[in-house]
Design a protein around this motif. Structure first.
Motif, mmCIF file in Angstrom:
data_model
loop_
_atom_site.group_PDB
_atom_site.id
_atom_site.type_symbol
_atom_site.label_atom_id
_atom_site.label_comp_id
_atom_site.label_asym_id
_atom_site.label_seq_id
_atom_site.Cartn_x
_atom_site.Cartn_y
_atom_site.Cartn_z
ATOM 1 N N ALA A 9 0.830 -1.201 0.000
ATOM 2 C CA ALA A 9 0.000 0.000 0.000
ATOM 3 C C ALA A 9 0.862 1.248 0.000
ATOM 4 O O ALA A 9 0.540 2.254 -0.655
ATOM 5 N N SER A 10 1.981 1.201 0.734
ATOM 6 C CA SER A 10 2.894 2.341 0.774
ATOM 7 C C SER A 10 3.506 2.607 -0.601
ATOM 8 O O SER A 10 3.623 3.757 -1.038
ATOM 9 N N ARG A 15 3.527 5.673 -5.694
ATOM 10 C CA ARG A 15 3.372 5.741 -7.149
ATOM 11 C C ARG A 15 2.282 6.732 -7.537
ATOM 12 O O ARG A 15 2.426 7.493 -8.494
ATOM 13 N N ILE A 16 1.166 6.738 -6.807
ATOM 14 C CA ILE A 16 0.072 7.671 -7.100
ATOM 15 C C ILE A 16 0.549 9.111 -6.942
ATOM 16 O O ILE A 16 0.258 9.970 -7.781
ATOM 17 N N TRP A 94 -9.155 3.044 -18.034
ATOM 18 C CA TRP A 94 -7.850 2.680 -18.598
ATOM 19 C C TRP A 94 -6.935 3.894 -18.711
ATOM 20 O O TRP A 94 -5.729 3.796 -18.464
ATOM 21 N N THR A 95 -7.475 5.051 -19.058
ATOM 22 C CA THR A 95 -6.631 6.242 -19.215
ATOM 23 C C THR A 95 -6.012 6.681 -17.889
ATOM 24 O O THR A 95 -5.018 7.411 -17.892
ATOM 25 N N PHE A 96 -6.581 6.216 -16.769
ATOM 26 C CA PHE A 96 -6.033 6.579 -15.469
ATOM 27 C C PHE A 96 -5.209 5.447 -14.853
ATOM 28 O O PHE A 96 -4.782 5.563 -13.699
ATOM 29 N N HIS A 97 -4.969 4.385 -15.625
ATOM 30 C CA HIS A 97 -4.213 3.270 -15.054
ATOM 31 C C HIS A 97 -2.770 3.621 -14.699
ATOM 32 O O HIS A 97 -2.195 2.991 -13.809
ATOM 33 N N PRO A 98 -2.135 4.629 -15.346
ATOM 34 C CA PRO A 98 -0.748 4.943 -14.940
ATOM 35 C C PRO A 98 -0.599 5.359 -13.481
ATOM 36 O O PRO A 98 0.498 5.277 -12.926
ATOM 37 N N LYS A 272 12.600 7.510 -13.335
ATOM 38 C CA LYS A 272 12.911 6.334 -12.530
ATOM 39 C C LYS A 272 11.843 6.081 -11.485
ATOM 40 O O LYS A 272 11.406 4.955 -11.260
ATOM 41 N N LEU A 273 11.416 7.155 -10.832
ATOM 42 C CA LEU A 273 10.376 7.001 -9.818
ATOM 43 C C LEU A 273 9.083 6.506 -10.421
ATOM 44 O O LEU A 273 8.401 5.647 -9.874
ATOM 45 N N LEU A 274 8.719 7.081 -11.583
ATOM 46 C CA LEU A 274 7.446 6.758 -12.219
ATOM 47 C C LEU A 274 7.370 5.296 -12.595
ATOM 48 O O LEU A 274 6.335 4.653 -12.492
ATOM 49 N N ASN A 275 8.472 4.745 -13.052
ATOM 50 C CA ASN A 275 8.474 3.362 -13.504
ATOM 51 C C ASN A 275 9.072 2.415 -12.472
ATOM 52 O O ASN A 275 9.336 1.260 -12.775
#
Length: 285
Positions: A9-10, A15-16, A94-98, A272-275
């Motif tokens: 969860a953390s 990521r969010i 789906w467009t908000f899945h990232p 890097k953080l995003l992925n």
């Protein structure tokens, strides 16, 4: 077990937050395009409301689809709406899945800039078309004898400007050629076909939009010509507009640097953080 759930969860919350920062930066650059696209959605709804005032009910036109497809009946009109709603909501999610998944290919803001451009171009052509010729609506509430077939003259400008959503959308008449439901469905399915990653979902999406085409005619919500014109017009518009727009950056590329900051080091850290490419496999999901 509770430690593992808390740890996951953390990481999800991290990521969010990271994704939100990136999308906010993109939105600060592209907000004019998003706002313009949303404003045109209102213009399209306003135009559809306006043509209802000049709609005149008449005998249903001869239509090959009405001969070939059995009429579902007024009580089963929800079937086509259910298929459309499923396509619509699935694409939006789906467009908000990232924001939630490690593996991602799109940016939410950029994909909606593209989608709204497609919608505006198609809806502009649609407005011109249904104002050029008003056909007697085949839908049950648009036929002769129905109180909803025509609208009484408005008492004020405000009454015209207020589209009466969603009733105005569900019980509109006169905005026939070409189908608005098909515009949204085809644009969403084409967009996912290009930027989505799951082949099975792509197949299901195309089958759903084909089924929706038949259901719209079987529900007598549109003439066959409305659906046929939508199929080739939307596909041609998306094809040509897509060529004029800059291609979306592919987030699956490890060499990608986000164009969000003048500091190249900060760009690399954002990526890097995003992925979740921190170099520590224990931090991956």
């Amino acid at each position: 077990m509770s430690f593992y759930i808390g740890r996951e969860a953390s990481k999800l919350w991290k990521r969010i937050c990271t994704e939100s920062g990136i999308e906010i930066n993109l939105l600060s650059e592209k907000w004019k395009y998003i706002l313009g696209g949303l404003i045109f959605q209102y213009i399209h709804g306003f135009a559809a409301r306006g043509v209802h005032y000049i709609h005149r009910p008449g005998p249903t036109l001869q239509d090959v689809g009405f001969f070939l497809l059995p009429e579902l009946g007024q009580d089963k009109g929800y079937i086509s709406e259910t298929v459309f709603t499923t396509l619509f909501l699935s694409f939006v999610l789906w467009t908000f899945h990232p924001f939630f998944f490690k593996i991602k290919k799109i940016y939410t803001v950029l994909i909606w800039c593209r989608v709204l451009a497609f919608l505006a171009a198609c809806q502009f052509l649609r407005i011109i078309t249904f104002y050029s010729t008003q056909l007697p609506g085949p839908n049950y509430h648009c036929r002769e004898g129905s109180k909803l077939a025509t609208l009484p003259p408005p008492n004020s400008v405000l009454e015209v400007l207020l589209i009466n959503f969603p009733r105005g959308m569900l019980y509109g008449c006169g905005d026939l050629i070409f189908s608005s439901h098909m515009i949204f469905s085809l644009i969403f399915v084409r967009t996912y076909h290009k930027y989505g990653t799951q082949r099975f979902i792509k197949l299901c999406a195309w089958l759903a939009v084909i089924a929706q085409s038949f259901l719209i005619v079987a529900s007598r919500k549109h003439y066959t010509v409305d659906v046929v014109v939508a199929w080739y017009t939307v596909n041609l518009v998306v094809f040509f507009v897509d060529k004029q727009l800059p291609e979306l950056p592919d987030r699956t590329s490890a060499a990608l640097i986000l164009p969000l900051s003048k500091d190249s080091k900060a760009k690399e850290e954002n990526h890097k953080l995003l992925n979740a490419n921190s170099g520590d496999p224990a931090e991956w999901i």
